[in-house]
Design a protein around this motif. Sequence first.
Motif, PDB file in Angstrom:
ATOM      1  N   ILE A 149       0.831  -1.205   0.000  1.00  0.00           N
ATOM      2  CA  ILE A 149       0.000   0.000   0.000  1.00  0.00           C
ATOM      3  C   ILE A 149       0.864   1.253   0.000  1.00  0.00           C
ATOM      4  O   ILE A 149       0.616   2.198  -0.750  1.00  0.00           O
ATOM      5  CB  ILE A 149      -0.976  -0.012   1.199  1.00  0.00           C
ATOM      6  CG1 ILE A 149      -2.071  -1.055   0.957  1.00  0.00           C
ATOM      7  CG2 ILE A 149      -1.595   1.358   1.422  1.00  0.00           C
ATOM      8  CD1 ILE A 149      -2.986  -1.293   2.136  1.00  0.00           C
ATOM      9  N   LYS A 150       1.910   1.270   0.824  1.00  0.00           N
ATOM     10  CA  LYS A 150       2.811   2.443   0.871  1.00  0.00           C
ATOM     11  C   LYS A 150       3.542   2.632  -0.459  1.00  0.00           C
ATOM     12  O   LYS A 150       3.691   3.753  -0.932  1.00  0.00           O
ATOM     13  CB  LYS A 150       3.795   2.311   2.026  1.00  0.00           C
ATOM     14  CG  LYS A 150       3.145   2.529   3.381  1.00  0.00           C
ATOM     15  CD  LYS A 150       4.172   2.513   4.479  1.00  0.00           C
ATOM     16  CE  LYS A 150       3.545   2.427   5.837  1.00  0.00           C
ATOM     17  NZ  LYS A 150       2.929   3.553   6.359  1.00  0.00           N
ATOM     18  N   ASN A 151       4.001   1.529  -1.058  1.00  0.00           N
ATOM     19  CA  ASN A 151       4.685   1.613  -2.361  1.00  0.00           C
ATOM     20  C   ASN A 151       3.748   2.136  -3.445  1.00  0.00           C
ATOM     21  O   ASN A 151       4.116   3.020  -4.231  1.00  0.00           O
ATOM     22  CB  ASN A 151       5.237   0.244  -2.769  1.00  0.00           C
ATOM     23  CG  ASN A 151       6.425  -0.184  -1.926  1.00  0.00           C
ATOM     24  OD1 ASN A 151       7.071   0.647  -1.274  1.00  0.00           O
ATOM     25  ND2 ASN A 151       6.709  -1.474  -1.931  1.00  0.00           N
ATOM     26  N   ALA A 152       2.531   1.595  -3.488  1.00  0.00           N
ATOM     27  CA  ALA A 152       1.560   2.039  -4.492  1.00  0.00           C
ATOM     28  C   ALA A 152       1.196   3.509  -4.268  1.00  0.00           C
ATOM     29  O   ALA A 152       1.106   4.287  -5.231  1.00  0.00           O
ATOM     30  CB  ALA A 152       0.311   1.167  -4.436  1.00  0.00           C
ATOM     31  N   SER A 153       1.007   3.899  -3.025  1.00  0.00           N
ATOM     32  CA  SER A 153       0.669   5.295  -2.705  1.00  0.00           C
ATOM     33  C   SER A 153       1.771   6.239  -3.154  1.00  0.00           C
ATOM     34  O   SER A 153       1.499   7.311  -3.709  1.00  0.00           O
ATOM     35  CB  SER A 153       0.444   5.461  -1.201  1.00  0.00           C
ATOM     36  OG  SER A 153      -0.603   4.654  -0.774  1.00  0.00           O
ATOM     37  N   TYR A 154       3.011   5.852  -2.911  1.00  0.00           N
ATOM     38  CA  TYR A 154       4.148   6.687  -3.318  1.00  0.00           C
ATOM     39  C   TYR A 154       4.179   6.859  -4.835  1.00  0.00           C
ATOM     40  O   TYR A 154       4.318   7.974  -5.342  1.00  0.00           O
ATOM     41  CB  TYR A 154       5.464   6.074  -2.814  1.00  0.00           C
ATOM     42  CG  TYR A 154       6.679   6.807  -3.327  1.00  0.00           C
ATOM     43  CD1 TYR A 154       7.094   7.993  -2.729  1.00  0.00           C
ATOM     44  CD2 TYR A 154       7.386   6.334  -4.425  1.00  0.00           C
ATOM     45  CE1 TYR A 154       8.194   8.689  -3.214  1.00  0.00           C
ATOM     46  CE2 TYR A 154       8.484   7.015  -4.908  1.00  0.00           C
ATOM     47  CZ  TYR A 154       8.880   8.182  -4.303  1.00  0.00           C
ATOM     48  OH  TYR A 154       9.969   8.866  -4.786  1.00  0.00           O
ATOM     49  N   MET A 155       4.040   5.748  -5.562  1.00  0.00           N
ATOM     50  CA  MET A 155       4.124   5.799  -7.025  1.00  0.00           C
ATOM     51  C   MET A 155       2.945   6.567  -7.635  1.00  0.00           C
ATOM     52  O   MET A 155       3.128   7.347  -8.572  1.00  0.00           O
ATOM     53  CB  MET A 155       4.182   4.373  -7.609  1.00  0.00           C
ATOM     54  CG  MET A 155       5.437   3.608  -7.218  1.00  0.00           C
ATOM     55  SD  MET A 155       6.972   4.490  -7.586  1.00  0.00           S
ATOM     56  CE  MET A 155       6.970   4.453  -9.336  1.00  0.00           C
ATOM     57  N   ILE A 156       1.752   6.373  -7.105  1.00  0.00           N
ATOM     58  CA  ILE A 156       0.578   7.095  -7.618  1.00  0.00           C
ATOM     59  C   ILE A 156       0.719   8.585  -7.329  1.00  0.00           C
ATOM     60  O   ILE A 156       0.466   9.425  -8.193  1.00  0.00           O
ATOM     61  CB  ILE A 156      -0.724   6.528  -7.008  1.00  0.00           C
ATOM     62  CG1 ILE A 156      -0.969   5.110  -7.541  1.00  0.00           C
ATOM     63  CG2 ILE A 156      -1.913   7.428  -7.325  1.00  0.00           C
ATOM     64  CD1 ILE A 156      -2.066   4.353  -6.814  1.00  0.00           C
ATOM     65  N   GLY A 157       1.137   8.933  -6.107  1.00  0.00           N
ATOM     66  CA  GLY A 157       1.343  10.337  -5.743  1.00  0.00           C
ATOM     67  C   GLY A 157       2.390  11.009  -6.612  1.00  0.00           C
ATOM     68  O   GLY A 157       2.230  12.150  -7.048  1.00  0.00           O
ATOM     69  N   LYS A 158       3.464  10.296  -6.878  1.00  0.00           N
ATOM     70  CA  LYS A 158       4.536  10.832  -7.736  1.00  0.00           C
ATOM     71  C   LYS A 158       4.026  11.074  -9.157  1.00  0.00           C
ATOM     72  O   LYS A 158       4.294  12.118  -9.763  1.00  0.00           O
ATOM     73  CB  LYS A 158       5.714   9.861  -7.758  1.00  0.00           C
ATOM     74  CG  LYS A 158       6.892  10.352  -8.551  1.00  0.00           C
ATOM     75  CD  LYS A 158       8.038   9.363  -8.493  1.00  0.00           C
ATOM     76  CE  LYS A 158       9.172   9.862  -9.369  1.00  0.00           C
ATOM     77  NZ  LYS A 158      10.220   8.863  -9.523  1.00  0.00           N
ATOM     78  N   SER A 159       3.253  10.123  -9.677  1.00  0.00           N
ATOM     79  CA  SER A 159       2.698  10.262 -11.028  1.00  0.00           C
ATOM     80  C   SER A 159       1.742  11.450 -11.115  1.00  0.00           C
ATOM     81  O   SER A 159       1.772  12.216 -12.085  1.00  0.00           O
ATOM     82  CB  SER A 159       1.976   8.972 -11.418  1.00  0.00           C
ATOM     83  OG  SER A 159       1.372   9.109 -12.671  1.00  0.00           O
ATOM     84  N   ILE A 160       0.883  11.615 -10.100  1.00  0.00           N
ATOM     85  CA  ILE A 160      -0.061  12.736 -10.100  1.00  0.00           C
ATOM     86  C   ILE A 160       0.699  14.061 -10.044  1.00  0.00           C
ATOM     87  O   ILE A 160       0.372  15.006 -10.775  1.00  0.00           O
ATOM     88  CB  ILE A 160      -1.051  12.620  -8.920  1.00  0.00           C
ATOM     89  CG1 ILE A 160      -1.997  11.443  -9.146  1.00  0.00           C
ATOM     90  CG2 ILE A 160      -1.851  13.906  -8.748  1.00  0.00           C
ATOM     91  CD1 ILE A 160      -2.862  11.100  -7.948  1.00  0.00           C
ATOM     92  N   ALA A 161       1.724  14.148  -9.198  1.00  0.00           N
ATOM     93  CA  ALA A 161       2.491  15.392  -9.070  1.00  0.00           C
ATOM     94  C   ALA A 161       3.235  15.725 -10.365  1.00  0.00           C
ATOM     95  O   ALA A 161       3.357  16.885 -10.739  1.00  0.00           O
ATOM     96  CB  ALA A 161       3.464  15.297  -7.899  1.00  0.00           C
ATOM     97  N   GLU A 162       3.733  14.716 -11.052  1.00  0.00           N
ATOM     98  CA  GLU A 162       4.471  14.953 -12.297  1.00  0.00           C
ATOM     99  C   GLU A 162       3.555  15.292 -13.469  1.00  0.00           C
ATOM    100  O   GLU A 162       3.831  16.209 -14.238  1.00  0.00           O
ATOM    101  CB  GLU A 162       5.314  13.724 -12.651  1.00  0.00           C
ATOM    102  CG  GLU A 162       6.512  13.537 -11.747  1.00  0.00           C
ATOM    103  CD  GLU A 162       7.278  12.254 -12.042  1.00  0.00           C
ATOM    104  OE1 GLU A 162       6.806  11.434 -12.873  1.00  0.00           O
ATOM    105  OE2 GLU A 162       8.342  12.066 -11.436  1.00  0.00           O
TER     106      GLU A 162
END
Length: 191
Positions: free
Chosen positions: A139-152
Amino acid sequence: MAEFSLDNTAKAFDLFGREVIKRAKRNLKIKRKVDGKYRITDNTGKLAKSLAYKITRGSKGLNLKFTSSLNYANFIEKGVKGTQSTYPSVNKYKPKDKKPAQFKSKNLAKGVVEKWVRSPKIKLRDKDGKFIPKNDTNIKNASYMIGKSIAEKGIGARSFMKDAIEQSKKRFILDLKKGLLKDLTTNLTIE
């Protein structure tokens, strides 16, 4: 001079406000094409429940304002530019004197996406597309990657409220004419 009554006009504004909110809620639930991808904007239903309108009487007449109790509603409506790229729909709202909202960091704040990822509707997959268990690490890994994608990449503008206003405008104009005419004939006295 006596105050001019706008009761029938206010009823037309109220009818328009209710119709716009109803259509905006429907627009949030419909799967629509946004920047080339089909998306449902409001998975949890919280955004739709937060929509409201307010009619106030100002010095120049009646004012109608559409609001949301959620602070992110305006960002979903107008979109947010990403740090590296942006969706084309974000720029269609840009007034000449203002810049559209933009992410400044490389990732979203910690925990913002995690609550959404933990919801039962979200199923996690690995890089091969196979489902993986929902444990804290995944969950933490997926949250990090999704958050990074949204910010970029940013958030594409959904225009749920703007479209609802456009869809309701014709009927509002007719109701407003009738309301103003009734108010005018009620308040007009010829001596």
